[in-house]
Design a protein around this motif. Structure first.
Motif, PDB file in Angstrom:
ATOM      1  N   UNK A 297     -44.788 -80.161 118.426  1.00  0.00           N
ATOM      2  CA  UNK A 297     -45.156 -81.261 119.313  1.00  0.00           C
ATOM      3  C   UNK A 297     -43.941 -81.628 120.154  1.00  0.00           C
ATOM      4  N   UNK A 298     -44.201 -81.909 121.420  1.00  0.00           N
ATOM      5  CA  UNK A 298     -43.126 -82.220 122.360  1.00  0.00           C
ATOM      6  C   UNK A 298     -43.283 -83.644 122.898  1.00  0.00           C
ATOM      7  N   UNK A 299     -42.160 -84.227 123.250  1.00  0.00           N
ATOM      8  CA  UNK A 299     -42.171 -85.501 123.961  1.00  0.00           C
ATOM      9  C   UNK A 299     -41.308 -85.333 125.202  1.00  0.00           C
ATOM     10  N   UNK A 300     -41.959 -85.231 126.346  1.00  0.00           N
ATOM     11  CA  UNK A 300     -41.251 -85.156 127.614  1.00  0.00           C
ATOM     12  C   UNK A 300     -40.960 -86.567 128.082  1.00  0.00           C
ATOM     13  N   UNK A 301     -39.697 -86.869 128.268  1.00  0.00           N
ATOM     14  CA  UNK A 301     -39.284 -88.223 128.645  1.00  0.00           C
ATOM     15  C   UNK A 301     -38.627 -88.176 130.013  1.00  0.00           C
ATOM     16  N   UNK A 302     -39.256 -88.823 130.978  1.00  0.00           N
ATOM     17  CA  UNK A 302     -38.749 -88.885 132.345  1.00  0.00           C
ATOM     18  C   UNK A 302     -38.374 -90.316 132.704  1.00  0.00           C
ATOM     19  N   UNK A 303     -37.638 -90.460 133.780  1.00  0.00           N
ATOM     20  CA  UNK A 303     -37.224 -91.793 134.262  1.00  0.00           C
ATOM     21  C   UNK A 303     -36.650 -92.636 133.131  1.00  0.00           C
ATOM     22  N   UNK A 304     -35.757 -92.033 132.377  1.00  0.00           N
ATOM     23  CA  UNK A 304     -35.206 -92.711 131.214  1.00  0.00           C
ATOM     24  C   UNK A 304     -34.392 -93.933 131.600  1.00  0.00           C
ATOM     25  N   UNK A 305     -34.458 -94.930 130.729  1.00  0.00           N
ATOM     26  CA  UNK A 305     -33.771 -96.202 130.935  1.00  0.00           C
ATOM     27  C   UNK A 305     -32.796 -96.446 129.777  1.00  0.00           C
ATOM     28  N   UNK A 306     -31.781 -97.247 129.995  1.00  0.00           N
ATOM     29  CA  UNK A 306     -30.868 -97.553 128.874  1.00  0.00           C
ATOM     30  C   UNK A 306     -31.602 -98.120 127.663  1.00  0.00           C
ATOM     31  N   UNK A 307     -32.670 -98.860 127.881  1.00  0.00           N
ATOM     32  CA  UNK A 307     -33.417 -99.434 126.751  1.00  0.00           C
ATOM     33  C   UNK A 307     -34.215 -98.401 125.962  1.00  0.00           C
ATOM     34  N   UNK A 308     -34.245 -97.156 126.442  1.00  0.00           N
ATOM     35  CA  UNK A 308     -34.864 -96.069 125.675  1.00  0.00           C
ATOM     36  C   UNK A 308     -33.893 -95.492 124.651  1.00  0.00           C
ATOM     37  N   UNK A 309     -32.649 -95.939 124.675  1.00  0.00           N
ATOM     38  CA  UNK A 309     -31.652 -95.447 123.726  1.00  0.00           C
ATOM     39  C   UNK A 309     -32.054 -95.795 122.302  1.00  0.00           C
ATOM     40  N   UNK A 310     -32.107 -94.778 121.447  1.00  0.00           N
ATOM     41  CA  UNK A 310     -32.538 -94.960 120.062  1.00  0.00           C
ATOM     42  C   UNK A 310     -32.453 -93.633 119.331  1.00  0.00           C
ATOM     43  N   UNK A 311     -32.635 -93.691 118.024  1.00  0.00           N
ATOM     44  CA  UNK A 311     -32.903 -92.479 117.255  1.00  0.00           C
ATOM     45  C   UNK A 311     -34.411 -92.265 117.292  1.00  0.00           C
ATOM     46  N   UNK A 312     -34.808 -91.080 117.695  1.00  0.00           N
ATOM     47  CA  UNK A 312     -36.222 -90.743 117.803  1.00  0.00           C
ATOM     48  C   UNK A 312     -36.631 -89.892 116.604  1.00  0.00           C
ATOM     49  N   UNK A 313     -37.732 -90.297 115.987  1.00  0.00           N
ATOM     50  CA  UNK A 313     -38.258 -89.606 114.822  1.00  0.00           C
ATOM     51  C   UNK A 313     -39.672 -89.109 115.114  1.00  0.00           C
ATOM     52  N   UNK A 314     -40.023 -87.956 114.570  1.00  0.00           N
ATOM     53  CA  UNK A 314     -41.429 -87.577 114.586  1.00  0.00           C
ATOM     54  C   UNK A 314     -41.980 -87.725 113.175  1.00  0.00           C
ATOM     55  N   UNK A 315     -43.271 -87.973 113.118  1.00  0.00           N
ATOM     56  CA  UNK A 315     -43.958 -88.178 111.851  1.00  0.00           C
ATOM     57  C   UNK A 315     -45.343 -87.568 111.955  1.00  0.00           C
ATOM     58  N   UNK A 316     -45.907 -87.212 110.810  1.00  0.00           N
ATOM     59  CA  UNK A 316     -47.224 -86.593 110.784  1.00  0.00           C
ATOM     60  C   UNK A 316     -48.046 -87.184 109.659  1.00  0.00           C
ATOM     61  N   UNK A 317     -49.354 -87.238 109.908  1.00  0.00           N
ATOM     62  CA  UNK A 317     -50.266 -87.725 108.876  1.00  0.00           C
ATOM     63  C   UNK A 317     -51.614 -87.053 109.040  1.00  0.00           C
ATOM     64  N   UNK A 318     -52.300 -86.827 107.932  1.00  0.00           N
ATOM     65  CA  UNK A 318     -53.655 -86.277 107.990  1.00  0.00           C
ATOM     66  C   UNK A 318     -54.540 -87.339 108.645  1.00  0.00           C
ATOM     67  N   UNK A 319     -55.205 -86.983 109.722  1.00  0.00           N
ATOM     68  CA  UNK A 319     -55.790 -88.015 110.570  1.00  0.00           C
ATOM     69  C   UNK A 319     -57.280 -88.220 110.333  1.00  0.00           C
ATOM     70  N   UNK A 320     -58.013 -87.193 109.886  1.00  0.00           N
ATOM     71  CA  UNK A 320     -59.450 -87.354 109.687  1.00  0.00           C
ATOM     72  C   UNK A 320     -60.128 -87.890 110.937  1.00  0.00           C
ATOM     73  N   UNK A 321     -60.901 -88.971 110.793  1.00  0.00           N
ATOM     74  CA  UNK A 321     -61.639 -89.545 111.915  1.00  0.00           C
ATOM     75  C   UNK A 321     -60.926 -90.747 112.538  1.00  0.00           C
ATOM     76  N   UNK A 322     -59.706 -91.011 112.101  1.00  0.00           N
ATOM     77  CA  UNK A 322     -58.968 -92.136 112.670  1.00  0.00           C
ATOM     78  C   UNK A 322     -58.571 -91.826 114.107  1.00  0.00           C
ATOM     79  N   UNK A 323     -58.387 -92.890 114.879  1.00  0.00           N
ATOM     80  CA  UNK A 323     -57.894 -92.734 116.240  1.00  0.00           C
ATOM     81  C   UNK A 323     -56.380 -92.483 116.201  1.00  0.00           C
TER      82      UNK A 323
END
Length: 129
Positions: free
Chosen positions: A79-105
């Motif tokens: 999975x990719x996250x394309x980040x454009x027009x980045x701002x200083x407030x986007x500064x952070x540690x970015x984590x990905x996470x996964x979960x079995x989703x079933x019928x959830x949105x």
């Protein structure tokens, strides 16, 4: 064993772009949703974007709509996250996470990830002004 490995973080000037990758293994990709979260120093972890791999449905935090795009490559289980027009407030540690989703949105899946998800180790994104 479920594993998620983030990459692609770095230092970029405001207005620049980065693409984060989340390589996954150990689960049936189409049965899961994968989300991106971020945590800045002194702040709570917040959900940024999520994709449901089975149908491509996505969810975005309001402040990143139109700037960030989440996508998945089912052949690569990535999975990719394309980040454009980045701002200083986007500064952070970015984590990905996964979960079995079933019928959830996708939005519900982000809530599930907080309690039941599998997480990567994070990648630092720093946006200079």
């Amino acid at each position: 064993e479920v594993q998620l490995v983030e990459s692609g973080g770095g230092l970029v000037q405001a207005g620049g772009s980065l693409r984060l990758s989340c390589a996954t293994s150990g689960f049936t990709f189409d049965d899961y949703a994968v989300g991106w979260f971020r945590q800045a120093p002194g702040k709570e972890r917040e959900g940024v974007a999520c994709i449901k791999n089975s149908d491509g449905n996505t969810y975005y935090k309001n402040s990143v709509k139109g700037r960030f795009a989440i996508s998945s490559d089912n052949a690569k289980n990535t999975v990719y996250l394309q980040m454009n027009s980045l701002r200083p407030e986007d500064t952070a540690v970015y984590y990905c996470a996964a979960v079995h989703v079933g019928l959830f949105t996708t939005e519900q899946a982000m809530g599930l990830m907080r309690s039941y998800g599998s997480w990567g180790q994070g990648t630092q994104v720093t946006v200079s002004s």
